[in-house]
Design an enzyme around this catalytic site. Sequence first.
Site, PDB file in Angstrom:
ATOM      1  N   LYS A   1       0.863  -1.183   0.000  1.00  0.00           N
ATOM      2  CA  LYS A   1       0.000   0.000   0.000  1.00  0.00           C
ATOM      3  C   LYS A   1       0.898   1.230   0.000  1.00  0.00           C
ATOM      4  O   LYS A   1       1.943   1.253   0.676  1.00  0.00           O
ATOM      5  CB  LYS A   1      -0.881  -0.019   1.252  1.00  0.00           C
ATOM      6  CG  LYS A   1      -1.878   1.132   1.329  1.00  0.00           C
ATOM      7  CD  LYS A   1      -2.764   1.014   2.564  1.00  0.00           C
ATOM      8  CE  LYS A   1      -3.818   2.111   2.629  1.00  0.00           C
ATOM      9  NZ  LYS A   1      -4.668   2.002   3.829  1.00  0.00           N
TER      10      LYS A   1
ATOM     11  N   SER B   1      -9.602   2.120   2.947  1.00  0.00           N
ATOM     12  CA  SER B   1      -8.744   2.819   2.028  1.00  0.00           C
ATOM     13  C   SER B   1      -7.753   1.940   1.271  1.00  0.00           C
ATOM     14  O   SER B   1      -7.197   2.384   0.275  1.00  0.00           O
ATOM     15  CB  SER B   1      -7.956   3.876   2.810  1.00  0.00           C
ATOM     16  OG  SER B   1      -7.109   3.248   3.763  1.00  0.00           O
TER      17      SER B   1
ATOM     18  N   SER C   1      -9.733  -0.188   7.220  1.00  0.00           N
ATOM     19  CA  SER C   1      -9.210  -0.174   5.850  1.00  0.00           C
ATOM     20  C   SER C   1      -8.528  -1.438   5.365  1.00  0.00           C
ATOM     21  O   SER C   1      -8.173  -1.531   4.197  1.00  0.00           O
ATOM     22  CB  SER C   1      -8.253   0.995   5.671  1.00  0.00           C
ATOM     23  OG  SER C   1      -8.999   2.165   5.509  1.00  0.00           O
TER      24      SER C   1
END
Length: 502
Positions: free
Chosen positions: A77, A152, A176
């Site tokens: 990420k 997210s 997330s």
Amino acid sequence: MHDLHQLGVAELAALLKRKEVSAVEVATRFLAGLGGNPHNAFLDIDSEVSLAQAKASDEKIAKGTAGPLEGVPIAHKDVFVTKDLVTTAGSKILTGYRSPFDATVVRKLREAGMVTLGKLNCDEFAMGSSNENSAFGAVSNPWESSHVPGGSSGGSAAAVAARLTPAATGTDTGGSIRQPAAFCGITGIKPTYGRASRYGMVAFASSLDQAGPMARSAEDCALLLSAMCGPDLDRDSTSLEVAQEDFARDLRKPLASAGKSGGPLRIGVPREWVEWQNGGLRANDVSTDVIAQISTALNQLMALGAQVAPIGLADAGYAIPVYYIVACAEASSNLSRFDGVKFGHRAAQYGDLLDMYQKTRSEGFGDEVKRRIMTGAYVLSHGYYDAYYLQAQKIRRMIADDFQRAFAECDVIAGPVAPTTAWKLGEKSDDPVANYLADIFTLPASLAGLPCMSVPVGLGGGGMPVGMQLIGNYLDEARLLNVAHQFQLHTTHHTQAPGAAA
Ligand code: GLN
């Protein structure tokens, strides 16, 4: 010849160990699948970097000094800083930013042998529930490209679901990892707060931010989590002083003896979330397709030897206002470092210093980030601090205490990850509160700092994946992974891939 894209972390690690395939071959094949950037999942790829790492892995395998996951690809990420790849945290303000060091999690996974495939798209500074807040465009859900992948960590979930990578890192501040894992039909776990070092994770809300793995199965997550966690007190003062663990150690325990006392695993279902009655679930705020799949999953767990009973989590109902006060307060403080002086973007034209700050931040931050900075500054300001921030901290403590009462009656808590399956791109993008409300089931465990995960339990309406949430007591990750693995040994939901996979 194996179709490497269809293999998980454990399977790839075994093939590499047996030298049936080389790390360079694996990396080459996965890199080839990233052409055209399917689902807009990746933000940076550098095949030279990946292949150099793969070559080093092959040398270690040849010398017999390989790490446990040597040569297995992973993508990170974009909130984890990386020396060799750009880090933006999904924000324009960090366009082109290169860190002088690797985040601890990135370093540890590399030390375990993993080869970095690239950096994954996410909501700006990890703020969001749909991955529509990225400055570099939304990510689409591989199951249905008109739908959000969740957020997210949407790029991470989409990339794993579409078989672009066998594993990804994610971060979970308020859901997330769990929510995008649920929306994309993969498995993800957020460990106890402090298990994984936050060093080199672009900070959103420091008392909540936690890293974790996203992969296809609980077994793969256990292997990844074992490599990611461990004390890092010199660099992260909130890092827990507990030794590195083998989170796969309990995977094979039958549920009939997986409880704390050695008896059957006791699963508690919060009656405020869903009502468990006579072996079935009822709920007001959860869509019927989600309820149906979770109900079936709970019955399967019972058939495997677990006991299911209702528990109370009354104060968890305050989680949304509490979280959005605490997280915004911390974000407003953390994001003050992006001022055009030290990092990334600086406005081209400006007058004095204040003007430079204002223009840089107005241009560099997206709407949701600005909204949170303003909310955070407000709740921390003189006159409102006591009414909002302090009050929120007190209720946060009550929520944590609620969980401790519940864990006196059960070993793990189960429920939905989200009230619905993935919604359509654009459907909630003009309504921040609608996004916040969708976090109702993930925020409580985050506020309490508890380990929690999402496990795929089938498809809901429109063929979109449904995730079941499992929450454990502090440091009880091995038990969560045990439950999830036993479920996955007897079901096939986690092996299902989206038809439109790239
Ligand atoms: N959806 C939540 C938010 O927008 C959680 C985000 C996260 O866990 N990073 O803040």
